[in-house]
Design an enzyme around this catalytic site. Structure first.
Site, mmCIF file in Angstrom:
data_model
loop_
_atom_site.group_PDB
_atom_site.id
_atom_site.type_symbol
_atom_site.label_atom_id
_atom_site.label_comp_id
_atom_site.label_asym_id
_atom_site.label_seq_id
_atom_site.Cartn_x
_atom_site.Cartn_y
_atom_site.Cartn_z
ATOM 1 N N LYS A 196 44.964 -48.418 -78.522
ATOM 2 C CA LYS A 196 44.681 -48.588 -79.826
ATOM 3 C C LYS A 196 43.495 -49.578 -80.200
ATOM 4 O O LYS A 196 43.357 -50.685 -79.602
ATOM 5 C CB LYS A 196 45.780 -49.315 -80.490
ATOM 6 C CG LYS A 196 45.830 -49.478 -82.019
ATOM 7 C CD LYS A 196 46.830 -50.583 -82.644
ATOM 8 C CE LYS A 196 46.278 -51.845 -82.821
ATOM 9 N NZ LYS A 196 45.074 -51.977 -83.916
ATOM 10 N N GLU A 271 44.779 -61.041 -72.173
ATOM 11 C CA GLU A 271 43.389 -61.592 -72.189
ATOM 12 C C GLU A 271 43.285 -62.311 -73.413
ATOM 13 O O GLU A 271 43.057 -61.470 -74.373
ATOM 14 C CB GLU A 271 42.320 -60.741 -71.792
ATOM 15 C CG GLU A 271 41.092 -61.358 -71.150
ATOM 16 C CD GLU A 271 40.208 -61.542 -72.100
ATOM 17 O OE1 GLU A 271 40.156 -62.491 -72.802
ATOM 18 O OE2 GLU A 271 39.183 -60.577 -72.194
#
Ligand code: NDP
Length: 516
Positions: A196, A271
């Site tokens: 996405k 992250e």
């Protein structure tokens, strides 16, 4: 030279030309959203729509997940040889290389990143894909391990297998490169993917989907759904058919993703944000350290997670360093991101500009001084631009020193001695990047070792290597990307015990159940 535009601009992708159209990529087909919804992508430099993109909802995401599930469970990819996987990844890299300039232009219009930056990203993404191809052949699939031979005598193996379906959610700052960081290792290790993109920047990834579609990658292995985080993102995180989530973005959303993924106990790699310390020691080569520190913070308008946004300078060097930073900052050229002469483009959105301007205001209210910048650049009435800005008189407790601004704002903090610098560097909820500048390698290494962060550069900034693990300490993330460590995040570990006691009498430990 001003006004020189990127060498091979595609006529249709130039601003002002007809709107580009993009669809979702599900199960090997480009399709509209089931609802028929579309959303316009706004060019941050012109504030005008330049592309129309299908907007996925929950049902589209479920369809994409099902396609990836079927491709993993019944398709050939998980069992494809390492050599054949490498061949397909290299073929995708070849095709990407052939279209690199055109896709860089697409991404500049979608994200506002300068063409210097997006052109560089395409080059890097290509090299990274080739590294993942190389690594596809090197990942150890079956390794014999030594274990104590009591009570059982056995031969033992570690078998590494793909996780399965990977839900991948990426941000808007490096759209194509982030996609490669996610798709590359997932494919190299035999997984299937639903990815996405961020709402604001889907187009370069959908260009990559076109390339993937032309390759020999089996149908359904990669699916791209452009939908909202709240709908598509959350569907990926909660679906029992998804085995792993890989996310890059804000710490707040990363934390939410962990909670959502907990319901089905998914493997999660994150992250996240940063507020990295960049430390100039007194013996640094200042010509290099000044430009390096500005590159460390202002590259891509400060919209990079591991940027060196806190500059730590000793009391002794402070005034000289600030004067030189200001002088060099004044030479940074803001402007049309399609112009090769522009070093700084607009921020991604009006909302992000508002956030950044809010932080500058807050810094001043808390006692900081604007040494340079602080406003919108002159002569650019359109576009979400903010001047490269340096705040001095900043204490590490201030909001501008603790929170990720994600804009071109450098805060300068004074330190007394090296211990003090390290204490300040570590006084953060984040630990993603960082740097130290010194002529003395041993001294710099000592500092690098003592900062609690995932990456430290010595006399450099932003030089990530695809072969070196990248990721965060503390609230900057979980897991690593790049290097063998990054690939292994995409592999399950199975222990296989091959027993060497081949008769009942030898299996004396069954006495625990049946008696001697
Ligand atoms: P987000 O963290 O909100 O967005 C990153 C990605 O997560 C996007 O694809 C977004 O989709 C998606 N997302 C949002 N909410 C959810 C959810 N509930 N479940 C699953 N996925 C979700 O970043 P923003 O774009 O809002 O930027 C805000 C701040 O985040 C920035 O100012 C910066 O500080 C930080 N940031 C950090 C980045 C990094 O590289 N570490 C990158 C980008 C931002 P959608 O776009 O549809 O909302």
């Amino acid at each position: 030279m001003n006004g020189l535009r990127y060498a091979s601009l595609d006529r249709n992708s130039l601003r002002g030309c007809r709107m580009q159209e993009y669809q979702l990529y599900i199960d090997g087909e480009f399709v509209p959203a089931k609802s028929g919804k579309t959303v316009d992508s706004i060019n941050p430099a012109t504030e005008e729509p330049w592309a129309r993109v299908a907007r996925a909802g929950r049902e589209d995401t479920q369809r994409a997940i099902k396609a990836a599930r079927t491709a993993f469970d019944s398709g050939p990819w998980a069992r494809t040889s390492q050599q054949d996987r490498a061949k397909i990844l290299n073929d995708i890299a070849d095709r990407l290389q052939a279209r690199a300039q055109e896709i860089a232009v697409v991404e500049t219009q979608d994200s506002g990143g300068t063409i210097r930056k997006t052109g560089g990203d395409l080059m890097l993404a290509n090299a990274q894909l080739r590294y993942f191809a190389e690594m596809a052949e090197q990942v150890p699939l079956l390794t014999e391990i030594q274990v104590p031979q009591f009570p059982a005598q056995s031969t033992n193996f570690v078998q590494r297998e793909p996780f399965g379906v990977c839900g991948q959610i990426i941000p808007w700052n490096f759209p194509l490169m982030m996609a490669v960081w996610k798709i590359g290792p997932a494919l190299a290790t035999g997984n299937t993917v639903v990815i996405k993109p961020a709402t604001d920047t889907p187009c370069s990834l959908l260009e990559l989907a076109k390339i993937i579609d032309e390759s020999d990658l089996p149908t359904g292995v990669v699916n791209v759904v452009h939908g909202s985080g709240a709908e598509c993102g959350e569907e990926l995180c909660t679906s029992p058919m998804v085995d792993k989530i890989a996310f890059t973005g804000s710490t707040a959303v990363g934390s939410r993703i962990m909670q959502l993924a907990a319901g089905t106990v998914k493997k999660v790699t994150l992250e996240l944000g940063g507020k990295s310390a960049n430390i100039i020691l007194d013996d640094a080569d200042l010509d290099m350290a000044i430009d390096g520190s500005l590159f460390g913070c202002f590259f891509h308008q400060g919209q990079a997670c591991e940027s060196g946004t806190r500059l730590l300078v000793s009391d002794a060097k402070h005034d000289e360093v600030v004067a030189r930073l200001v002088e060099r900052t004044r030479q940074i050229n803001c402007g049309d991101p399609l112009d090769m002469m522009s070093a700084q483009g607009p921020l991604i959105s009006a909302k992000q500009r508002e956030t950044v301007e809010g932080y500058i205001k807050k810094g001043v209210e808390d006692g900081a001084t604007i040494a340079v910048g602080g406003g919108r650049p002159a002569g650019l009435p359109k576009g979400y631009y903010v001047e490269p800005t340096i705040l001095t008189g900043v204490r590490n407790q201030m909001t501008v020193a603790q929170e990720e601004i994600f804009g071109p704002v450098l805060v300068v903090i004074r330190y007394k001695d090296i211990d003090d610098a390290i204490k300040i560097a570590n006084d953060s909820i984040y630990g993603l990047g960082g740097a130290v500048w010194s002529r003395d390698d041993d001294k710099a290494m000592e500092v690098a070792k003592r900062v609690r962060t995932g990456t430290m550069w010595i006399n450099e900034y932003h030089m990530l290597s695809v072969a070196a693990p990248f990721g965060g300490y503390k609230q900057s993330g979980i897991g690593r990307e790049f290097g063998m460590e990054g690939l292994l995040e995409y592999m399950q570990i199975k222990h296989i015990h091959l027993d060497q006691v081949r008769n009942r009498a030898g299996k004396f430990w069954y006495g625990a159940l049946f008696g001697a």
